[in-house]
Design an enzyme around this catalytic site. Structure first.
Site, PDB file in Angstrom:
ATOM      1  N   LYS A 179       2.540 -13.382  -2.009  1.00 29.40           N
ATOM      2  CA  LYS A 179       2.301 -14.833  -1.989  1.00 29.40           C
ATOM      3  C   LYS A 179       2.425 -15.350  -3.428  1.00 29.40           C
ATOM      4  O   LYS A 179       3.505 -15.276  -4.004  1.00 29.40           O
ATOM      5  CB  LYS A 179       0.947 -15.121  -1.351  1.00 29.40           C
ATOM      6  N   TYR A 232       8.976  10.739   2.391  1.00 33.78           N
ATOM      7  CA  TYR A 232       7.622  10.855   2.941  1.00 33.78           C
ATOM      8  C   TYR A 232       6.677  11.302   1.837  1.00 33.78           C
ATOM      9  O   TYR A 232       6.993  12.235   1.097  1.00 33.78           O
ATOM     10  CB  TYR A 232       7.579  11.865   4.094  1.00 33.78           C
ATOM     11  N   GLU A 279       2.828  11.305   2.235  1.00 37.89           N
ATOM     12  CA  GLU A 279       1.422  11.146   2.654  1.00 37.89           C
ATOM     13  C   GLU A 279       0.503  11.820   1.642  1.00 37.89           C
ATOM     14  O   GLU A 279       0.779  12.922   1.158  1.00 37.89           O
ATOM     15  CB  GLU A 279       1.221  11.749   4.045  1.00 37.89           C
ATOM     16  N   THR A 281      -2.575  -9.418  -0.671  1.00 36.98           N
ATOM     17  CA  THR A 281      -1.160  -9.138  -0.439  1.00 36.98           C
ATOM     18  C   THR A 281      -0.457  -9.236  -1.788  1.00 36.98           C
ATOM     19  O   THR A 281      -1.044  -9.698  -2.779  1.00 36.98           O
ATOM     20  CB  THR A 281      -0.525 -10.149   0.534  1.00 36.98           C
ATOM     21  N   ARG A 306       6.691  -7.743   0.158  1.00 39.29           N
ATOM     22  CA  ARG A 306       5.738  -7.931   1.252  1.00 39.29           C
ATOM     23  C   ARG A 306       4.860  -6.681   1.347  1.00 39.29           C
ATOM     24  O   ARG A 306       5.367  -5.594   1.601  1.00 39.29           O
ATOM     25  CB  ARG A 306       6.550  -8.138   2.528  1.00 39.29           C
ATOM     26  N   ASP A 346     -10.959 -11.349   0.102  1.00 40.55           N
ATOM     27  CA  ASP A 346      -9.525 -11.282   0.384  1.00 40.55           C
ATOM     28  C   ASP A 346      -8.882 -12.365  -0.479  1.00 40.55           C
ATOM     29  O   ASP A 346      -8.950 -13.552  -0.170  1.00 40.55           O
ATOM     30  CB  ASP A 346      -9.298 -11.549   1.876  1.00 40.55           C
TER      31      ASP A 346
END
Ligand code: DSN
Length: 418
Positions: A230, A55, A57, A227, A236, A201
């Site tokens: 691609k 974790y 954060e 992203t 991903r 984008d």
């Protein structure tokens, strides 16, 4: 990594079977979904790692949990590498996906009810660019723009006129099914005249931008999203780039605004991907991606097919099947039976629904990663054309399946993992 796979096989044979079967499927089919690619084993290794246990954060040096000293190194590497790759002043590498990157971009600058102007989904845009069934269409007033009926390309004069008329708060550029070069400098000028923000984008073209083969949106946009999986060929996930003036708001909206704990294993894999994209062979790869797409599109045109906008500048193009009385849905199914994976796609001014469509989207990033070049593209275009000319002919499909398998077997996928 092989030890990990053996451990999985012992612990959960059902899921191990899925992994093996999917590996066989990926090897044995021609993957032409424009948004898919095959990551390196280095990216795979980072993703399947102990970093998933952590974790973290917050941001490097400012976390809400102890024990973050190692993952801080990974996140700093990812941030520094992606900034260098795209000459960006600020980067946030925590978005879990492209959709979340877009949420972050919108909520950094907009309030619910504000107006956005994005490319219509049926003209190549994306659900998150303002479609009514998506959060973007639910939270914001959307005035979609379209491509020109004549050329099926962006009409910047029409976009300008629409922006001056509608006065959106943000103009959204980028697409998931548009084959031509974007003029981001022109869009910036339009936004300046209309008094709106420019968000780009670049998910589909990020690899081409990184390689210098498509103009970069970074010098022109108020915020850029992408992203990593691609054309960029990473894990991903998503990321956001911004000028320094927008760094604080983007980071605050990402966390705590939108997301909880970042996926540190994925962030490490993003760092690997950004290093690979800065390497010498990446530009040659992207050049081949475009050359392959152009070769395929040209062969389809020679064989009498309608390629939307008459060709491509990028990694993909759309085949418009309207005049063949063949839906995208049927074409996708026939090609799949022949061992070729594409997706059905609406074409501009389509009269069929998004579940049926009149076109298919064809892309070359994944095949190019396998090492295929122009000669294979010509062969594949001919196999595909034979299927699309006789989608109900079982013998044609059977023959095409044998031929596509031959091509696959000549370009083994992940031979090092066999
Ligand atoms: N689903 C992606 C694509 O195929 O283009 C976009 O999110």
């Amino acid at each position: 990594m092989l030890e990990l796979v053996s451990a999985l096989a012992a612990a959960d044979p059902d899921i191990a079977h899925v992994l093996r079967a999917e590996a066989r499927r990926q090897h044995g089919t021609l993957e032409m979904i424009a948004s898919e690619n095959f990551v390196s084993t280095a990216v795979l290794a980072a993703m399947g790692s102990v970093l998933t246990n952590k974790y973290a954060e917050g941001y490097p040096g400012k976390r809400y949990y102890g024990g973050c000293e190692e993952v801080d190194v990974a996140e700093n590497l990812a941030r520094d590498r992606v900034k260098a790759l795209f000459s960006a002043e600020h980067a946030n590498v925590q978005p879990h996906s492209g959709s979340q990157a877009n949420q972050i971009a919108y909520f950094s600058f907009l309030k619910p009810g504000d107006t956005i102007m994005g490319l219509s989904l049926s003209h190549g845009g994306h659900l998150t660019h303002g479609h009514p069934v998506n959060f973007s269409g639910m939270f914001f007033k959307v005035v979609p723009y379209e491509v020109s009926r004549d050329t099926k390309t962006l009409d910047y004069d029409a976009i300008r006129a629409q922006a001056l008329r509608e006065r959106p708060k943000m103009l959204v550029a980028g697409a998931s099914a548009y084959a031509r070069t974007w003029d981001f400098a022109r869009l910036r000028a339009i936004c300046d005249e209309a008094g709106c923000l420019l968000m780009v984008d670049m998910a589909h073209i990020a690899g081409l931008v990184a390689a210098g083969l498509h103009p970069s949106p970074v010098p022109h946009a108020d915020v850029v999203t992408s992203t990593t999986h691609k054309t960029l060929r990473g894990p991903r996930g998503g990321f956001v780039l911004a000028p320094a003036r927008n760094a604080e708001v983007v980071d605050k909206i990402t966390f705590p605004g939108m997301q909880g704990g970042p996926f540190m294993h994925i962030i490490a894999a993003k760092a690997v991907c950004f290093k690979e994209a800065a390497g010498d062979s990446f530009k040659a790869y992207q050049q081949q991606v475009i050359a392959n797409a152009r070769t395929l599109a040209a062969r389809f045109i020679e064989r009498g097919f309608d390629v939307v906008s008459g060709g491509t500048d990028t990694h993909l193009f759309l085949l418009d099947l309207t005049t063949r009385d063949l839906s995208g849905k049927k074409a996708e199914a026939a090609l799949e039976a022949a061992g070729i994976t594409v997706n059905k796609n609406t074409v501009p001014f389509d009269t069929r629904s998004p579940f049926v469509t009149s076109g298919i989207r064809v892309g070359t990033p994944a095949l190019t990663t396998r090492g295929m070049r122009e000669a294979e593209m010509l062969r594949i275009a001919d196999i595909m054309a034979s299927v699309l000319e006789a989608p109900a002919d079982a013998e044609v499909i059977r023959k095409a399946r044998v031929q596509s398998r031959e091509v696959c077997d000549s370009f083994p996928l992940y031979p090092e993992l066999r």
